[in-house]
Design a protein around this motif. Structure first.
Motif, PDB file in Angstrom:
ATOM      1  N   ALA A 266       0.834  -1.214   0.000  1.00 55.04           N
ATOM      2  CA  ALA A 266       0.000   0.000   0.000  1.00 55.04           C
ATOM      3  C   ALA A 266       0.864   1.259   0.000  1.00 55.04           C
ATOM      4  CB  ALA A 266      -0.906   0.005   1.226  1.00 55.04           C
ATOM      5  N   ASP A 267       0.410   2.270  -0.751  1.00 63.46           N
ATOM      6  CA  ASP A 267       1.063   3.580  -0.708  1.00 63.46           C
ATOM      7  C   ASP A 267       0.387   4.446   0.352  1.00 63.46           C
ATOM      8  OD1 ASP A 267       2.853   3.313  -3.109  1.00 63.46           O
ATOM      9  OD2 ASP A 267       0.900   2.872  -4.013  1.00 63.46           O
ATOM     10  N   VAL A 268      -0.915   4.159   0.569  1.00 60.77           N
ATOM     11  CA  VAL A 268      -1.705   4.918   1.539  1.00 60.77           C
ATOM     12  C   VAL A 268      -2.525   3.930   2.371  1.00 60.77           C
ATOM     13  CG1 VAL A 268      -3.689   6.485   1.789  1.00 60.77           C
ATOM     14  CG2 VAL A 268      -1.916   6.967   0.083  1.00 60.77           C
ATOM     15  N   VAL A 269      -2.552   4.153   3.678  1.00 61.86           N
ATOM     16  CA  VAL A 269      -3.434   3.372   4.549  1.00 61.86           C
ATOM     17  C   VAL A 269      -4.365   4.357   5.265  1.00 61.86           C
ATOM     18  CG1 VAL A 269      -3.584   1.909   6.602  1.00 61.86           C
ATOM     19  CG2 VAL A 269      -1.784   1.509   4.907  1.00 61.86           C
ATOM     20  N   ILE A 270      -5.678   4.145   5.100  1.00 63.74           N
ATOM     21  CA  ILE A 270      -6.660   4.978   5.799  1.00 63.74           C
ATOM     22  C   ILE A 270      -7.235   4.139   6.939  1.00 63.74           C
ATOM     23  CG2 ILE A 270      -8.816   6.301   5.612  1.00 63.74           C
ATOM     24  CD1 ILE A 270      -6.826   7.479   3.672  1.00 63.74           C
ATOM     25  N   GLY A 271      -6.977   4.557   8.174  1.00 62.63           N
ATOM     26  CA  GLY A 271      -7.493   3.812   9.331  1.00 62.63           C
ATOM     27  C   GLY A 271      -8.876   4.303   9.685  1.00 62.63           C
ATOM     28  N   ALA A 272      -9.901   3.464   9.484  1.00 62.73           N
ATOM     29  CA  ALA A 272     -11.275   3.891   9.779  1.00 62.73           C
ATOM     30  C   ALA A 272     -12.039   2.775  10.497  1.00 62.73           C
ATOM     31  CB  ALA A 272     -11.985   4.274   8.484  1.00 62.73           C
ATOM     32  N   ALA A 273     -11.296   1.877  11.157  1.00 66.76           N
ATOM     33  CA  ALA A 273     -11.952   0.771  11.863  1.00 66.76           C
ATOM     34  C   ALA A 273     -12.457   1.275  13.199  1.00 66.76           C
ATOM     35  CB  ALA A 273     -10.956  -0.363  12.075  1.00 66.76           C
TER      36      ALA A 273
ATOM     37  N   VAL B 252       3.752  -1.911  10.149  1.00 68.33           N
ATOM     38  CA  VAL B 252       4.137  -0.555   9.740  1.00 68.33           C
ATOM     39  C   VAL B 252       5.597  -0.553   9.286  1.00 68.33           C
ATOM     40  CG1 VAL B 252       4.399   1.853  10.492  1.00 68.33           C
ATOM     41  CG2 VAL B 252       2.443   0.506  11.295  1.00 68.33           C
ATOM     42  N   ARG B 253       6.427  -1.303  10.003  1.00 65.91           N
ATOM     43  CA  ARG B 253       7.857  -1.357   9.671  1.00 65.91           C
ATOM     44  C   ARG B 253       8.052  -1.938   8.265  1.00 65.91           C
ATOM     45  NH1 ARG B 253       9.652  -3.978  14.154  1.00 65.91           N
ATOM     46  NH2 ARG B 253       9.794  -2.146  15.464  1.00 65.91           N
ATOM     47  N   ALA B 254       7.144  -2.830   7.860  1.00 67.73           N
ATOM     48  CA  ALA B 254       7.274  -3.483   6.551  1.00 67.73           C
ATOM     49  C   ALA B 254       6.709  -2.637   5.409  1.00 67.73           C
ATOM     50  CB  ALA B 254       6.570  -4.838   6.587  1.00 67.73           C
ATOM     51  N   MET B 255       6.114  -1.483   5.737  1.00 63.83           N
ATOM     52  CA  MET B 255       5.539  -0.628   4.684  1.00 63.83           C
ATOM     53  C   MET B 255       6.629   0.077   3.882  1.00 63.83           C
ATOM     54  SD  MET B 255       2.177   1.013   6.563  1.00 63.83           S
ATOM     55  CE  MET B 255       1.716   2.093   5.198  1.00 63.83           C
ATOM     56  N   LYS B 256       6.250   0.563   2.682  1.00 64.05           N
ATOM     57  CA  LYS B 256       7.220   1.276   1.831  1.00 64.05           C
ATOM     58  C   LYS B 256       7.657   2.583   2.485  1.00 64.05           C
ATOM     59  CE  LYS B 256       4.654   0.190  -2.295  1.00 64.05           C
ATOM     60  NZ  LYS B 256       3.993   0.796  -3.437  1.00 64.05           N
ATOM     61  N   PRO B 257       8.944   2.946   2.374  1.00 64.90           N
ATOM     62  CA  PRO B 257       9.374   4.257   2.868  1.00 64.90           C
ATOM     63  C   PRO B 257       8.618   5.363   2.128  1.00 64.90           C
ATOM     64  CG  PRO B 257      11.258   2.890   2.271  1.00 64.90           C
ATOM     65  CD  PRO B 257      10.034   2.171   1.788  1.00 64.90           C
ATOM     66  N   GLY B 258       8.165   6.373   2.860  1.00 65.11           N
ATOM     67  CA  GLY B 258       7.457   7.486   2.222  1.00 65.11           C
ATOM     68  C   GLY B 258       5.979   7.224   1.987  1.00 65.11           C
ATOM     69  N   SER B 259       5.485   6.057   2.442  1.00 67.22           N
ATOM     70  CA  SER B 259       4.029   5.836   2.323  1.00 67.22           C
ATOM     71  C   SER B 259       3.327   6.588   3.465  1.00 67.22           C
ATOM     72  CB  SER B 259       3.697   4.344   2.328  1.00 67.22           C
ATOM     73  OG  SER B 259       4.347   3.699   3.395  1.00 67.22           O
TER      74      SER B 259
ATOM     75  N   HIS C  85       9.234   4.643  11.438  1.00 68.89           N
ATOM     76  CA  HIS C  85       9.633   3.573  10.510  1.00 68.89           C
ATOM     77  C   HIS C  85       9.596   4.078   9.065  1.00 68.89           C
ATOM     78  CE1 HIS C  85       9.341   1.212  14.056  1.00 68.89           C
ATOM     79  NE2 HIS C  85       8.039   1.037  14.029  1.00 68.89           N
ATOM     80  N   ASP C  86       9.926   5.355   8.893  1.00 70.99           N
ATOM     81  CA  ASP C  86       9.966   5.984   7.566  1.00 70.99           C
ATOM     82  C   ASP C  86       8.590   6.087   6.902  1.00 70.99           C
ATOM     83  OD1 ASP C  86      11.692   7.454   6.120  1.00 70.99           O
ATOM     84  OD2 ASP C  86      12.611   5.794   5.015  1.00 70.99           O
ATOM     85  N   VAL C  87       7.538   5.986   7.710  1.00 70.93           N
ATOM     86  CA  VAL C  87       6.171   6.112   7.192  1.00 70.93           C
ATOM     87  C   VAL C  87       5.569   7.395   7.767  1.00 70.93           C
ATOM     88  CG1 VAL C  87       3.848   5.097   7.191  1.00 70.93           C
ATOM     89  CG2 VAL C  87       5.855   3.619   6.957  1.00 70.93           C
ATOM     90  N   ILE C  88       4.934   8.201   6.895  1.00 71.60           N
ATOM     91  CA  ILE C  88       4.325   9.456   7.346  1.00 71.60           C
ATOM     92  C   ILE C  88       2.988   9.142   8.027  1.00 71.60           C
ATOM     93  CG2 ILE C  88       3.323  11.654   6.554  1.00 71.60           C
ATOM     94  CD1 ILE C  88       5.345  11.427   4.146  1.00 71.60           C
ATOM     95  N   HIS C  89       2.804   9.619   9.263  1.00 74.50           N
ATOM     96  CA  HIS C  89       1.558   9.413  10.013  1.00 74.50           C
ATOM     97  C   HIS C  89       0.814  10.741  10.153  1.00 74.50           C
ATOM     98  CE1 HIS C  89       3.762   5.824  11.156  1.00 74.50           C
ATOM     99  NE2 HIS C  89       2.734   5.365  11.875  1.00 74.50           N
ATOM    100  N   PHE C  90      -0.444  10.777   9.723  1.00 71.90           N
ATOM    101  CA  PHE C  90      -1.306  11.941   9.930  1.00 71.90           C
ATOM    102  C   PHE C  90      -2.393  11.497  10.903  1.00 71.90           C
ATOM    103  CE2 PHE C  90      -4.990  14.578   9.219  1.00 71.90           C
ATOM    104  CZ  PHE C  90      -4.516  15.835   8.872  1.00 71.90           C
ATOM    105  N   CYS C  91      -2.380  12.056  12.126  1.00 77.24           N
ATOM    106  CA  CYS C  91      -3.314  11.579  13.165  1.00 77.24           C
ATOM    107  C   CYS C  91      -4.000  12.741  13.874  1.00 77.24           C
ATOM    108  CB  CYS C  91      -2.577  10.728  14.197  1.00 77.24           C
ATOM    109  SG  CYS C  91      -1.574   9.407  13.503  1.00 77.24           S
TER     110      CYS C  91
END
Length: 384
Positions: free
Chosen positions: A241-248, A264-271, A300-306
């Protein structure tokens, strides 16, 4: 909508003082409908400034501008606002006043409840307003906005200027689109999926409720890929995934945490991860609440918007949405000639009440705060 109401209400619209809250509950258009029905509306100076509604527009609509919040509270029989009252505002509230606002269950204190009960305030919470069709109209509107916005936000953070992967969500001829994994098939998930499809992304939606996944597949004409939210499928989807939307989420409960640290650690850098249920604890283990002024962090090199309050960033749209739901209730309140008769007739408002006649009227709240509870139906029937 000109029908003089039986009872003229004095309605106060204070300026929101809590951090990051830019929405109001009424637009100038909503105010003009209320004043045409014989109600008086007081709007605090600059209350609409963040949603780009001027004092002049409210005055033109028939409102009176109050130059102090304290004065507004003392002149109003009913206070209509977005965020729950602050400590100072609670002190200004008067016996038998009506309060219509959100409650923000996660941040409510015993002291807050005590004050409302002692003062005999009739408090109605946006989260509890439940119409006869079983829908929560205000919650639903805000989830629709949150879902659509979450994809818009993710697209922005995928760009180079935001330190993302430097990719477009939609792709172009000869270049495949980005992959968006949406966790949760509720209203937020549905609107995120609609928006992501509109951008041209490849969309996966995951949930453990098969009926909801089926509904979403039908509603979106099978243009999405659905999967149960088990460990194997989640790990695989997050890996590409390039984008994950958490809505659970589960209404009124803490959000289930579906995404683990290793995922999360296994996600692509910059996702990009946008956790839209952070106000309920978040559904990604690496999520931590951020603010509109400082919305993202990297882990883990993943951008988090929370950011907990996404609709506040589109304050004008969100104000129109709130206004459309709230104005008919206020008209009905005036037509009923008083709060008692209105609650007797109006299911949605009755469902919304959480303090009335010096009692808590929601069992869950009385359990949480160990305070006495009386059923709203019983209180109304007994004409207390």
């Amino acid at each position: 909508m000109k029908s003089k109401s039986k009872k003229s209400l004095k309605i106060g619209l204070p300026k929101e003082t809590s951090n990051d809250e830019r929405r109001l509950s009424l637009t100038p258009g909503g105010v003009s409908i209320l004043t045409a029905n014989g109600h008086e509306v007081f709007v605090e100076k600059n209350a609409g400034i963040d949603a780009h509604f001027s004092d002049h527009e409210y005055q033109e609509a028939g409102a009176e501008i109050s130059y102090s919040a304290e004065e507004l509270f003392s002149n109003s029989e009913m206070i209509v606002k977005v965020a729950p009252p602050t400590k100072t505002e609670l002190n200004w509230m008067q016996p038998n006043q009506i309060l219509l606002s959100a409650l923000h269950l996660g941040h409510t204190t015993h002291e807050f409840m005590d004050t409302l009960v002692e003062k005999g305030v009739c408090a109605i919470g946006y989260e509890f307003l439940k119409a006869e069709d079983g829908e929560f109209p205000i919650v639903r509107m805000m989830h629709e906005i949150t879902g659509s916005m979450s994809v818009q936000i993710a697209a922005h953070y995928l760009e180079n200027s935001s330190d993302g992967q430097g990719i477009m969500l939609g792709g172009i001829s000869g270049i495949p689109p980005a992959t968006v994994a949406i966790l949760g098939a509720g209203i937020t998930g549905e609107y995120a999926a609609r928006t992501a499809l509109g951008y041209g992304a490849q969309v996966f939606v995951m949930d453990n409720d098969l009926a909801m996944l089926r509904h979403l597949e039908n509603a979106l004409d099978r243009r999405i890929i659905t999967a149960t939210a088990n460990h194997q499928y989640l790990s695989t989807a997050l890996g590409f995934a390039d984008v994950v939307i958490g809505a659970a989420m589960t209404e009124g409960e803490r959000a289930p945490c579906w995404v683990t640290d290793p995922m999360v650690r296994a996600m692509k850098p910059g996702s990009v991860i946008v956790d839209t249920v952070i106000d309920q604890g978040g559904c990604v283990s690496t999520s931590e609440p951020t603010t509109h002024s400082n919305p993202v962090f990297k882990k883990h090199d993943v951008i988090h918007f929370c950011v907990p309050n996404i609709p506040s960033n589109v304050a004008r749209t969100a104000t129109y949405a709130l206004n459309n739901v709230i104005v008919p209730y206020l008209i009905e309140l005036g037509d009923a000639g008083g709060i008692h008769d209105c609650l007797y007739r109006n299911t949605a408002l009755r469902n919304g009440v959480y303090t009335y006649k010096k009692y808590l009227t929601k069992k869950a709240l009385s359990d949480q705060f160990e305070m006495p509870f009386r059923d709203i139906e019983a209180l109304i029937a007994s004409q207390i």
